[in-house]
Motif scaffolding. Structure first.
Motif, PDB file in Angstrom:
ATOM      1  N   LEU A 211       0.813  -1.216   0.000  1.00 38.88           N
ATOM      2  CA  LEU A 211       0.000   0.000   0.000  1.00 38.88           C
ATOM      3  C   LEU A 211       0.850   1.271   0.000  1.00 38.88           C
ATOM      4  CD1 LEU A 211      -2.875  -0.921   2.499  1.00 38.88           C
ATOM      5  CD2 LEU A 211      -3.014  -0.765   0.022  1.00 38.88           C
ATOM      6  N   PRO A 212       1.722   1.453  -0.981  1.00 40.58           N
ATOM      7  CA  PRO A 212       2.540   2.674  -1.007  1.00 40.58           C
ATOM      8  C   PRO A 212       1.699   3.940  -1.100  1.00 40.58           C
ATOM      9  CG  PRO A 212       2.652   1.521  -3.123  1.00 40.58           C
ATOM     10  CD  PRO A 212       1.960   0.604  -2.160  1.00 40.58           C
ATOM     11  N   GLU A 213       0.441   3.830  -1.568  1.00 41.15           N
ATOM     12  CA  GLU A 213      -0.398   5.011  -1.745  1.00 41.15           C
ATOM     13  C   GLU A 213      -0.763   5.681  -0.419  1.00 41.15           C
ATOM     14  OE1 GLU A 213      -1.330   1.910  -4.908  1.00 41.15           O
ATOM     15  OE2 GLU A 213      -1.160   1.946  -2.716  1.00 41.15           O
ATOM     16  N   VAL A 214      -0.788   4.919   0.687  1.00 39.68           N
ATOM     17  CA  VAL A 214      -1.192   5.511   1.968  1.00 39.68           C
ATOM     18  C   VAL A 214       0.008   5.933   2.806  1.00 39.68           C
ATOM     19  CG1 VAL A 214      -3.351   4.227   2.022  1.00 39.68           C
ATOM     20  CG2 VAL A 214      -1.321   3.245   3.108  1.00 39.68           C
ATOM     21  N   GLY A 215       1.203   5.815   2.259  1.00 41.35           N
ATOM     22  CA  GLY A 215       2.394   6.223   2.990  1.00 41.35           C
ATOM     23  C   GLY A 215       3.063   5.069   3.712  1.00 41.35           C
ATOM     24  N   ALA A 216       4.339   5.300   4.085  1.00 42.25           N
ATOM     25  CA  ALA A 216       5.144   4.237   4.684  1.00 42.25           C
ATOM     26  C   ALA A 216       4.596   3.771   6.037  1.00 42.25           C
ATOM     27  CB  ALA A 216       6.590   4.694   4.826  1.00 42.25           C
ATOM     28  N   SER A 217       4.209   4.727   6.891  1.00 44.52           N
ATOM     29  CA  SER A 217       3.777   4.330   8.241  1.00 44.52           C
ATOM     30  C   SER A 217       2.441   3.589   8.205  1.00 44.52           C
ATOM     31  CB  SER A 217       3.660   5.568   9.139  1.00 44.52           C
ATOM     32  OG  SER A 217       2.709   6.482   8.631  1.00 44.52           O
ATOM     33  N   MET A 218       1.513   4.057   7.385  1.00 44.56           N
ATOM     34  CA  MET A 218       0.221   3.382   7.292  1.00 44.56           C
ATOM     35  C   MET A 218       0.358   2.035   6.575  1.00 44.56           C
ATOM     36  SD  MET A 218      -2.256   5.021   8.841  1.00 44.56           S
ATOM     37  CE  MET A 218      -1.000   5.066  10.123  1.00 44.56           C
ATOM     38  N   HIS A 355      -4.974  19.132 -10.029  1.00 47.92           N
ATOM     39  CA  HIS A 355      -5.569  18.600  -8.803  1.00 47.92           C
ATOM     40  C   HIS A 355      -4.478  17.966  -7.958  1.00 47.92           C
ATOM     41  CE1 HIS A 355      -8.077  16.484  -5.950  1.00 47.92           C
ATOM     42  NE2 HIS A 355      -7.519  15.341  -6.287  1.00 47.92           N
ATOM     43  N   LYS A 356      -4.343  18.448  -6.751  1.00 45.74           N
ATOM     44  CA  LYS A 356      -3.364  17.871  -5.837  1.00 45.74           C
ATOM     45  C   LYS A 356      -3.959  16.629  -5.192  1.00 45.74           C
ATOM     46  CE  LYS A 356      -0.257  18.952  -2.006  1.00 45.74           C
ATOM     47  NZ  LYS A 356       0.201  19.987  -1.050  1.00 45.74           N
ATOM     48  N   TYR A 357      -3.213  15.539  -5.270  1.00 48.11           N
ATOM     49  CA  TYR A 357      -3.669  14.268  -4.705  1.00 48.11           C
ATOM     50  C   TYR A 357      -3.879  14.434  -3.207  1.00 48.11           C
ATOM     51  CZ  TYR A 357      -4.036   9.156  -4.552  1.00 48.11           C
ATOM     52  OH  TYR A 357      -4.486   7.866  -4.411  1.00 48.11           O
ATOM     53  N   VAL A 358      -5.116  14.219  -2.740  1.00 51.59           N
ATOM     54  CA  VAL A 358      -5.441  14.532  -1.348  1.00 51.59           C
ATOM     55  C   VAL A 358      -5.118  13.396  -0.391  1.00 51.59           C
ATOM     56  CG1 VAL A 358      -7.243  16.126  -2.049  1.00 51.59           C
ATOM     57  CG2 VAL A 358      -7.831  13.751  -1.585  1.00 51.59           C
ATOM     58  N   GLY A 359      -4.854  12.210  -0.912  1.00 48.95           N
ATOM     59  CA  GLY A 359      -4.554  11.083  -0.049  1.00 48.95           C
ATOM     60  C   GLY A 359      -5.310   9.847  -0.484  1.00 48.95           C
ATOM     61  N   SER A 360      -5.276   8.834   0.356  1.00 48.64           N
ATOM     62  CA  SER A 360      -5.856   7.542  -0.020  1.00 48.64           C
ATOM     63  C   SER A 360      -6.502   6.874   1.184  1.00 48.64           C
ATOM     64  CB  SER A 360      -4.776   6.614  -0.586  1.00 48.64           C
ATOM     65  OG  SER A 360      -4.177   7.187  -1.729  1.00 48.64           O
ATOM     66  N   VAL A 361      -7.477   6.033   0.885  1.00 47.88           N
ATOM     67  CA  VAL A 361      -8.112   5.191   1.899  1.00 47.88           C
ATOM     68  C   VAL A 361      -8.126   3.765   1.376  1.00 47.88           C
ATOM     69  CG1 VAL A 361      -9.540   7.003   2.913  1.00 47.88           C
ATOM     70  CG2 VAL A 361     -10.379   5.754   0.921  1.00 47.88           C
ATOM     71  N   ALA A 362      -8.002   2.809   2.268  1.00 52.77           N
ATOM     72  CA  ALA A 362      -7.996   1.403   1.870  1.00 52.77           C
ATOM     73  C   ALA A 362      -8.679   0.569   2.940  1.00 52.77           C
ATOM     74  CB  ALA A 362      -6.566   0.902   1.651  1.00 52.77           C
ATOM     75  N   GLY A 363      -9.501  -0.370   2.501  1.00 51.30           N
ATOM     76  CA  GLY A 363     -10.156  -1.278   3.432  1.00 51.30           C
ATOM     77  C   GLY A 363      -9.315  -2.516   3.670  1.00 51.30           C
ATOM     78  N   LEU A 364      -9.349  -3.016   4.891  1.00 48.09           N
ATOM     79  CA  LEU A 364      -8.619  -4.235   5.260  1.00 48.09           C
ATOM     80  C   LEU A 364      -9.580  -5.310   5.743  1.00 48.09           C
ATOM     81  CD1 LEU A 364      -5.580  -2.680   7.186  1.00 48.09           C
ATOM     82  CD2 LEU A 364      -5.689  -3.403   4.797  1.00 48.09           C
ATOM     83  N   GLY A 365     -10.794  -5.289   5.196  1.00 49.56           N
ATOM     84  CA  GLY A 365     -11.808  -6.219   5.647  1.00 49.56           C
ATOM     85  C   GLY A 365     -12.868  -5.489   6.448  1.00 49.56           C
ATOM     86  N   LEU A 366     -13.804  -6.239   7.007  1.00 46.95           N
ATOM     87  CA  LEU A 366     -14.923  -5.649   7.718  1.00 46.95           C
ATOM     88  C   LEU A 366     -14.452  -4.918   8.984  1.00 46.95           C
ATOM     89  CD1 LEU A 366     -17.917  -5.617   7.059  1.00 46.95           C
ATOM     90  CD2 LEU A 366     -18.230  -7.538   8.635  1.00 46.95           C
ATOM     91  N   TYR A 367     -14.792  -3.622   9.078  1.00 44.19           N
ATOM     92  CA  TYR A 367     -14.492  -2.742  10.228  1.00 44.19           C
ATOM     93  C   TYR A 367     -13.011  -2.437  10.383  1.00 44.19           C
ATOM     94  CZ  TYR A 367     -19.135  -4.596  11.290  1.00 44.19           C
ATOM     95  OH  TYR A 367     -20.438  -5.003  11.199  1.00 44.19           O
ATOM     96  N   LYS A 368     -12.223  -2.682   9.351  1.00 43.20           N
ATOM     97  CA  LYS A 368     -10.783  -2.442   9.441  1.00 43.20           C
ATOM     98  C   LYS A 368     -10.309  -1.669   8.209  1.00 43.20           C
ATOM     99  CE  LYS A 368     -10.417  -6.956   9.742  1.00 43.20           C
ATOM    100  NZ  LYS A 368     -11.758  -7.385  10.156  1.00 43.20           N
ATOM    101  N   GLY A 369      -9.371  -0.739   8.398  1.00 44.94           N
ATOM    102  CA  GLY A 369      -8.864   0.010   7.263  1.00 44.94           C
ATOM    103  C   GLY A 369      -7.712   0.905   7.646  1.00 44.94           C
ATOM    104  N   VAL A 370      -7.155   1.583   6.634  1.00 47.31           N
ATOM    105  CA  VAL A 370      -6.117   2.594   6.836  1.00 47.31           C
ATOM    106  C   VAL A 370      -6.444   3.767   5.931  1.00 47.31           C
ATOM    107  CG1 VAL A 370      -4.261   1.044   7.560  1.00 47.31           C
ATOM    108  CG2 VAL A 370      -4.640   1.456   5.126  1.00 47.31           C
ATOM    109  N   ALA A 371      -6.050   4.964   6.363  1.00 49.68           N
ATOM    110  CA  ALA A 371      -6.316   6.162   5.568  1.00 49.68           C
ATOM    111  C   ALA A 371      -5.229   7.194   5.823  1.00 49.68           C
ATOM    112  CB  ALA A 371      -7.684   6.744   5.919  1.00 49.68           C
ATOM    113  N   ASN A 372      -4.925   7.949   4.781  1.00 42.23           N
ATOM    114  CA  ASN A 372      -3.993   9.078   4.875  1.00 42.23           C
ATOM    115  C   ASN A 372      -4.552  10.171   3.971  1.00 42.23           C
ATOM    116  OD1 ASN A 372      -1.899  10.886   4.998  1.00 42.23           O
ATOM    117  ND2 ASN A 372      -0.293   9.413   4.477  1.00 42.23           N
ATOM    118  N   VAL A 373      -5.334  11.073   4.552  1.00 41.09           N
ATOM    119  CA  VAL A 373      -6.044  12.102   3.788  1.00 41.09           C
ATOM    120  C   VAL A 373      -5.647  13.479   4.314  1.00 41.09           C
ATOM    121  CG1 VAL A 373      -8.297  12.977   3.094  1.00 41.09           C
ATOM    122  CG2 VAL A 373      -7.955  10.517   3.415  1.00 41.09           C
TER     123      VAL A 373
END
Length: 444
Positions: A211-218, A355-373
């Protein structure tokens, strides 16, 4: 004055949104908008993992073209050739001979296809994850493997049936992997013959992170969460072969698996090679920031492109940077592209896409995810909620929004459906089996 014909090639994110906006901005006296696509719908690809997992109905993750684009002419077929020098395309309809169609403006948006590599066995064993058909097939296939494993007396075949390999650690791969693992975990309550410890999910990723789109830490957080669920992460590892179901990895490991899912990136549609449009080094249509197709500094009159198949300069970054092939850019480019065509039709000048890329969100299954917005990092339930809210707001049409929310509400109240409908893939087998074959009469 006869109306100008605007031909839209492809009904993905760019094609659908651009055609819809053009049909609202231009009257039928000014322009006729024609959309050509072999499928009768637009697939909202961010919902493919949820459709595969059974969280939403597969039909609710697609948008019917004829319902949404009422003011446009829909042609069910495939553009096989573009000759912009003559402003003509060749269209192969679903049935019947190929025809030619002239245009005044063309929107080249056939999108992308899976970027595959010459891996032995991949063509025969691999499962893609780009279409709604592939998502449905993957769901049925995985659930079928649970049925196989529950009854087979062969321990080796049982292990192969319960081993699921996903290649590619980007959005598609991680979300598909996470949702499928969630689905299998839910399904196991109905299989007393199987134990969770027997199920093995393996992620194969050639780079050092996911998931490089959400950044290294996420991305690192997502990796830790997946590993905690027992998923085997193989980073800096490549799939070298899967002939006959024997998976061989570049780290020397080898094991059997009946499921190999390929999500290792995309490339522009090969249809672009059958055009006289200028292409970049990776096969993308070269564009100016105005989304006009250009050969160097020479603008091709009436040719436009955007989305996955286009090489569009990113004006928010240093010179030489290009917009990423994401739905976020595609939707916004479609709006600017449609506005620019409308301005040109009315005698105006097009504006640049910025348009400046505002960030990304990703689901990791039900009730789980990561986001960098906007630099704000979220994880767990808040990120999952943001992921769902964002994509619900982006899927076209109020009708689809309501249906998706209804699916989510029912999934929250009721247990997940985990039944396989494998007969969908061979619906005539049973009928042909019971129907007697009549030999052909010779000399009649």
């Amino acid at each position: 004055m006869s109306p100008q014909r605007i031909l839209v090639v492809g009904a993905g994110h760019v094609g659908l949104y651009a055609a819809l906006r053009l049909s609202k901005k231009l009257s039928p006296r000014r322009a006729e908008v024609v959309v050509v696509d072999p499928q009768p719908h637009m697939t909202y690809q961010p919902f493919l993992p949820e459709a595969a997992a059974g969280n939403i109905s597969p039909r609710h993750s697609v948008v019917p073209l004829r319902r949404e684009l009422k003011k446009c002419r829909i042609v069910s077929g495939e553009v096989t050739r573009i000759e912009h020098a003559r402003k003509t395309v060749t269209i192969q309809p679903i049935e019947g001979p190929a025809t030619e169609m002239r245009y005044d403006h063309i929107v080249v948006a056939p999108g992308s296809v899976s970027r595959t590599l010459p891996v032995p066995g991949l063509r025969e064993r691999g499962i893609g994850f780009k279409t709604i058909g592939e998502a449905i097939y993957l769901r049925n296939h995985i659930l079928d493997q649970l049925d196989v494993a529950a009854v087979t007396p062969d321990e080796a075949f049982r292990r192969a049936a319960l081993t699921f390999v996903f290649v590619g650690g980007g959005y598609a791969g991680i979300e598909a992997l996470a949702e499928m693992e969630d689905m299998v975990r839910s399904a196991l309550r109905y299989y007393p013959e199987l134990r969770q410890e027997e199920v093995r999910f393996v992620l194969v990723e050639a780079t050092r992170r996911i998931l490089p789109e959400v950044g290294a830490s996420m991305g690192a957080y997502a990796a830790r969460q997946l590993a905690a669920r027992g998923i085997d992460l193989r980073l800096e590892v490549r799939l070298e072969s899967c002939v006959g179901g024997l998976v061989k990895l570049s780290d020397g490991d080898a094991f059997r698996s009946e499921t190999v899912v390929w999500t290792a990136g995309v490339k522009p549609s090969p249809m672009l090679e059958r055009t006289d449009l200028p292409l970049g080094p990776r096969g993308h249509v070269t564009c100016l920031p105005t989304l006009q197709v250009a050969d160097g500094d020479r603008v091709l009159d009436g040719a436009w492109s955007a989305g996955d198949c286009a090489q569009v300069p990113d004006l928010t970054k240093p010179p030489g940077a290009w917009c990423s092939p994401s739905a976020q850019h595609a939707v916004r480019q479609a709006a600017v592209l449609a506005d620019n065509i409308a301005m040109v039709v009315h005698g105006g000048q097009p504006k640049e896409y910025r348009h400046k890329y505002v960030g990304s969100v990703a689901g990791l299954g039900l009730y789980k995810g990561v986001a960098n917005v906007y630099g704000v990092k979220l994880k767990g339930f808040p990120a999952w909620l943001m992921h769902r809210t964002y994509h619900m707001s982006r899927i076209p049409s109020f009708n689809r929004k309501v249906r998706v929310v209804a699916d989510w509400t029912l999934a929250f109240l009721l247990r997940r459906e985990v039944v396989a409908l494998g007969q969908l893939h061979t619906p005539r087998d049973e009928f042909t089996h019971v129907t007697p074959e009549i030999p052909e009469k010779v000399g009649v």
